[in-house]
Design a protein around this motif. Structure first.
Motif, PDB file in Angstrom:
ATOM      1  N   ALA A  72     -88.058 -41.333 -43.413  1.00 29.85           N
ATOM      2  CA  ALA A  72     -87.984 -42.797 -43.464  1.00 29.85           C
ATOM      3  C   ALA A  72     -89.232 -43.367 -44.118  1.00 29.85           C
ATOM      4  CB  ALA A  72     -87.820 -43.359 -42.055  1.00 29.85           C
ATOM      5  N   GLU A  73     -89.034 -44.346 -44.986  1.00 30.94           N
ATOM      6  CA  GLU A  73     -90.157 -44.983 -45.659  1.00 30.94           C
ATOM      7  C   GLU A  73     -90.811 -46.019 -44.756  1.00 30.94           C
ATOM      8  OE1 GLU A  73     -89.152 -46.617 -49.393  1.00 30.94           O
ATOM      9  OE2 GLU A  73     -88.375 -44.749 -50.229  1.00 30.94           O
ATOM     10  N   THR A  74     -92.130 -46.077 -44.808  1.00 29.56           N
ATOM     11  CA  THR A  74     -92.878 -47.071 -44.035  1.00 29.56           C
ATOM     12  C   THR A  74     -92.733 -48.447 -44.686  1.00 29.56           C
ATOM     13  OG1 THR A  74     -94.486 -45.377 -43.400  1.00 29.56           O
ATOM     14  CG2 THR A  74     -95.130 -47.683 -43.083  1.00 29.56           C
ATOM     15  N   GLU A  75     -92.335 -49.435 -43.899  1.00 29.40           N
ATOM     16  CA  GLU A  75     -92.152 -50.778 -44.445  1.00 29.40           C
ATOM     17  C   GLU A  75     -93.503 -51.385 -44.830  1.00 29.40           C
ATOM     18  OE1 GLU A  75     -89.934 -53.283 -41.895  1.00 29.40           O
ATOM     19  OE2 GLU A  75     -88.169 -51.995 -41.829  1.00 29.40           O
ATOM     20  N   CYS A  76     -93.499 -52.071 -45.965  1.00 28.87           N
ATOM     21  CA  CYS A  76     -94.729 -52.702 -46.464  1.00 28.87           C
ATOM     22  C   CYS A  76     -94.628 -54.222 -46.264  1.00 28.87           C
ATOM     23  CB  CYS A  76     -94.920 -52.362 -47.943  1.00 28.87           C
ATOM     24  SG  CYS A  76     -96.531 -52.849 -48.612  1.00 28.87           S
ATOM     25  N   ASP A  77     -95.445 -54.776 -45.347  1.00 24.93           N
ATOM     26  CA  ASP A  77     -95.408 -56.219 -45.087  1.00 24.93           C
ATOM     27  C   ASP A  77     -96.276 -56.951 -46.121  1.00 24.93           C
ATOM     28  OD1 ASP A  77     -97.976 -55.625 -44.329  1.00 24.93           O
ATOM     29  OD2 ASP A  77     -97.588 -55.790 -42.166  1.00 24.93           O
ATOM     30  N   LEU A  78     -96.452 -58.261 -45.920  1.00 19.78           N
ATOM     31  CA  LEU A  78     -97.220 -59.065 -46.875  1.00 19.78           C
ATOM     32  C   LEU A  78     -98.664 -58.591 -46.989  1.00 19.78           C
ATOM     33  CD1 LEU A  78     -95.897 -62.651 -46.049  1.00 19.78           C
ATOM     34  CD2 LEU A  78     -95.373 -61.238 -48.051  1.00 19.78           C
ATOM     35  N   TYR A  79     -99.263 -58.214 -45.866  1.00 21.66           N
ATOM     36  CA  TYR A  79    -100.644 -57.725 -45.882  1.00 21.66           C
ATOM     37  C   TYR A  79    -100.734 -56.441 -46.712  1.00 21.66           C
ATOM     38  CZ  TYR A  79    -105.074 -55.812 -44.180  1.00 21.66           C
ATOM     39  OH  TYR A  79    -106.326 -55.277 -44.102  1.00 21.66           O
ATOM     40  N   CYS A  80     -99.753 -55.582 -46.524  1.00 18.52           N
ATOM     41  CA  CYS A  80     -99.702 -54.320 -47.275  1.00 18.52           C
ATOM     42  C   CYS A  80     -99.561 -54.597 -48.766  1.00 18.52           C
ATOM     43  CB  CYS A  80     -98.547 -53.460 -46.770  1.00 18.52           C
ATOM     44  SG  CYS A  80     -98.163 -52.007 -47.768  1.00 18.52           S
ATOM     45  N   GLU A  81     -98.690 -55.562 -49.119  1.00 18.02           N
ATOM     46  CA  GLU A  81     -98.489 -55.910 -50.525  1.00 18.02           C
ATOM     47  C   GLU A  81     -99.763 -56.486 -51.142  1.00 18.02           C
ATOM     48  OE1 GLU A  81     -95.192 -58.539 -50.705  1.00 18.02           O
ATOM     49  OE2 GLU A  81     -93.709 -57.005 -50.154  1.00 18.02           O
ATOM     50  N   ARG A  87     -95.126 -37.766 -39.659  1.00 20.78           N
ATOM     51  CA  ARG A  87     -93.895 -38.173 -38.983  1.00 20.78           C
ATOM     52  C   ARG A  87     -93.466 -37.141 -37.950  1.00 20.78           C
ATOM     53  NH1 ARG A  87     -92.427 -43.358 -39.369  1.00 20.78           N
ATOM     54  NH2 ARG A  87     -90.200 -42.974 -39.657  1.00 20.78           N
ATOM     55  N   ILE A  88     -93.708 -35.867 -38.234  1.00 19.55           N
ATOM     56  CA  ILE A  88     -93.396 -34.825 -37.254  1.00 19.55           C
ATOM     57  C   ILE A  88     -94.211 -35.050 -35.985  1.00 19.55           C
ATOM     58  CG2 ILE A  88     -93.634 -32.358 -36.724  1.00 19.55           C
ATOM     59  CD1 ILE A  88     -92.885 -31.762 -39.616  1.00 19.55           C
ATOM     60  N   ASP A  98     -92.955 -32.833 -53.291  1.00 17.99           N
ATOM     61  CA  ASP A  98     -92.446 -34.191 -53.191  1.00 17.99           C
ATOM     62  C   ASP A  98     -91.377 -34.222 -52.102  1.00 17.99           C
ATOM     63  OD1 ASP A  98     -91.485 -36.729 -53.496  1.00 17.99           O
ATOM     64  OD2 ASP A  98     -91.036 -36.566 -55.631  1.00 17.99           O
ATOM     65  N   THR A  99     -91.763 -34.667 -50.917  1.00 16.90           N
ATOM     66  CA  THR A  99     -90.829 -34.662 -49.787  1.00 16.90           C
ATOM     67  C   THR A  99     -89.697 -35.658 -49.977  1.00 16.90           C
ATOM     68  OG1 THR A  99     -92.251 -36.239 -48.608  1.00 16.90           O
ATOM     69  CG2 THR A  99     -92.596 -33.896 -48.162  1.00 16.90           C
TER      70      THR A  99
END
Length: 508
Positions: free
Chosen positions: A454-463, A428-429, A347-348
């Motif tokens: 860093a966490e990848t942002e989740c937009d409306l499409y992702c949600e 990410r590397i 678990d990174t």
């Protein structure tokens, strides 16, 4: 030099390296014998080998480090030879010596060579005598805390405390402040005792902004020794390699030639036979120092195989049979660029905690220039007793830029569910500027940790996709429950209608 044909090999190891060795043996027409602990009864190497024998409980000290039991199985199965892989008994001179006494071929160096180079303190002395530059440090084992304090005071901070009997990042501690000395020493000795059965350590000066460069060597019983060029191994976390590549992005032909000559000289100094690795530490000005020799096959050997075009396991076996090397140094060339990523069940986002568990689904990447050395499968439970590495993902391309792009694509295609993995971290590397520009050292992860985690942002499409996926999963589970009930009662209606309804739900 007499030759002895190897017809059956016992692999004294587990996981991906055991599977990888079995593959080369199959191609050579050699029968294979696997050994397994309680935790590995259903492991891939047990299924893949021609024969398999139980050798003890799950803890490695009672199974994979049990020399008497492994020798007993080798005799019972009538194996001609034993391949130790890496880790466990691979750098144990007593095991190599015992094999020789029992008339079993040890696919690796002689016990004398292991003693000469496997013990890091002895190796330092040997290199000093041979004129190879070494990092300033001790030439004797450090056995008590008072002695360690005196030694560090003489060398000056920062220093590295390292296990004398092993490698692979085990039993290593970086000490920057005086208050860390005692706790670091105790931690290194305890870890070394657990990993190698020997708690002796040595101390050396820590090189600032270091690059970890290693050279693959191969030697036969006739005295012929070659190097198969370098591997860049500076992407590390807690002294454990995470990503490796070859050629090194900082290397030039002149330094490569000089380091290669030193690597060959180092191997010849102990009459080395088989595959081994000479590790160097290099500063930003390309000044380099001998670090240690690993008297075994390395985890990252596949990238050398891909770039140089030599199957190192097959060459190990041929050397053990008494054959001379089929090539000379001038015959070897580097072709293209290769990168390896180590995939861990960890678990990174939670301090890289190991995450053992059951694999519910796995899809490995395919395509041109992609190789996956793994051992897990759908339904397999990763045990808690061993290293959490799942597999090694290796890519090759004509250029470094193309290799990075191919690795990004392969990591994107690599899907594992049921346990948390380091795949996102590795992606990410590959995206970081320092790595893409080839301007990094062993501080790379520490320097870029904020970006890498860093966490990848989740937009409306992702949600929306997350909601739809959750709904489909819910409907699927309802259908499973309904099907279970239907099986327990009298069936009514058409099976085709039931299938149509389920199919329509999935299309949502």
């Amino acid at each position: 030099m007499s030759q002895r044909k190897i017809k059956k090999v016992l692999i004294a190891n587990r996981g991906e390296i055991a599977v990888r060795i079995i593959r080369s043996c199959r191609e050579m027409g050699i029968h294979t014998v696997a050994v397994f602990s309680d935790a590995d009864r259903s492991a891939m190497h047990v299924r893949y080998a021609g024969e398999a024998y139980h050798i003890g409980p799950s803890p490695s000290s009672e199974s994979y480090l049990n020399i008497d039991k492994i020798i007993e199985v080798a005799k019972l199965s009538r194996a001609d030879a034993i391949h130790p892989g890496y880790g466990f008994l691979s750098e144990n001179s007593g095991f190599s010596r015992r094999c020789r006494e029992e008339g079993i071929i040890f696919i690796g160096p002689s016990p004398e060579a292991i003693d000469g180079m496997g013990d890091k303190i002895t190796a330092r002395k040997t290199m000093i005598a041979a004129g190879v530059p070494v990092v300033p440090g001790t030439t004797e084992k450090v056995t008590d805390e008072a002695e360690a304090l005196r030694t560090i005071a003489e060398i000056g901070l920062p220093v590295m405390i390292k296990a004398s009997a092993g490698g692979g990042g085990k039993g290593m501690r970086l000490v920057k402040e005086e208050s860390q000395i005692i706790s670091s020493l105790r931690g290194a000795r305890s870890e070394a005792k657990t990993a190698f059965g020997d708690d002796s350590v040595y101390i050396e000066k820590y090189i600032q902004s270091p690059h970890h460069i290693e050279f693959q060597v191969l030697a036969d019983q006739q005295g012929n020794t070659v190097h198969l060029f370098e591997r860049e191994c500076s992407v590390q976390r807690r002294h454990q390699k995470v990503v490796e590549e070859t050629p090194s992005p900082i290397m030039n032909p002149e330094v490569r030639m000089k380091m290669g000559e030193y690597a060959v000289a180092a191997a010849k100094a102990v009459n080395y036979e088989g595959a081994g690795t000479i590790e160097f530490i290099m500063d930003d000005s390309l000044n380099f120092y001998f670090l240690e020799m690993n008297t075994r096959l390395q985890v990252e050997h596949p990238i050398t195989e891909r770039v140089v075009g030599v199957d190192l396991v097959k060459e190990q076996i041929r050397v053990a049979e008494g054959h001379p090397l089929p090539f000379k140094q001038d015959d070897l060339r580097q072709n293209g660029h290769a990168i390896e990523c180590r995939i861990y069940a960890e678990d990174t986002d939670n301090n890289f905690m190991p995450n053992p568990g059951t694999i519910s689904h796995i899809t490995e990447p395919l395509g041109l220039g992609v190789r996956c050395d793994g051992y897990v499968y759908t339904g397999y439970t990763i045990p808690i007793y061993y290293d959490p590495m799942i597999s090694k993902l290796i890519v090759w391309a004509q250029t470094r830029e193309e290799a990075i792009q191919r690795m990004r694509r392969a990591l994107y295609e690599y899907k594992i569910t049921g346990v948390k993995t380091s795949i996102k971290f590795l992606e990410r590397i590959m995206e970081s500027d320092d790595f893409r520009n080839g301007k990094y050292n062993t501080h790379f992860i520490e320097k870029n940790l904020k970006f890498l985690l860093a966490e990848t942002e989740c937009d409306l499409y992702c949600e929306d996709l997350a909601l739809i996926t959750t709904y489909i999963d819910y409907v699927s589970k309802l259908e499973e429950v309904k099907m279970t009930i239907d099986k327990a009662t009298v069936r009514h209606g058409s099976d085709w209608k039931q299938y149509g309804r389920r199919h329509s739900a999935y299309r949502l």
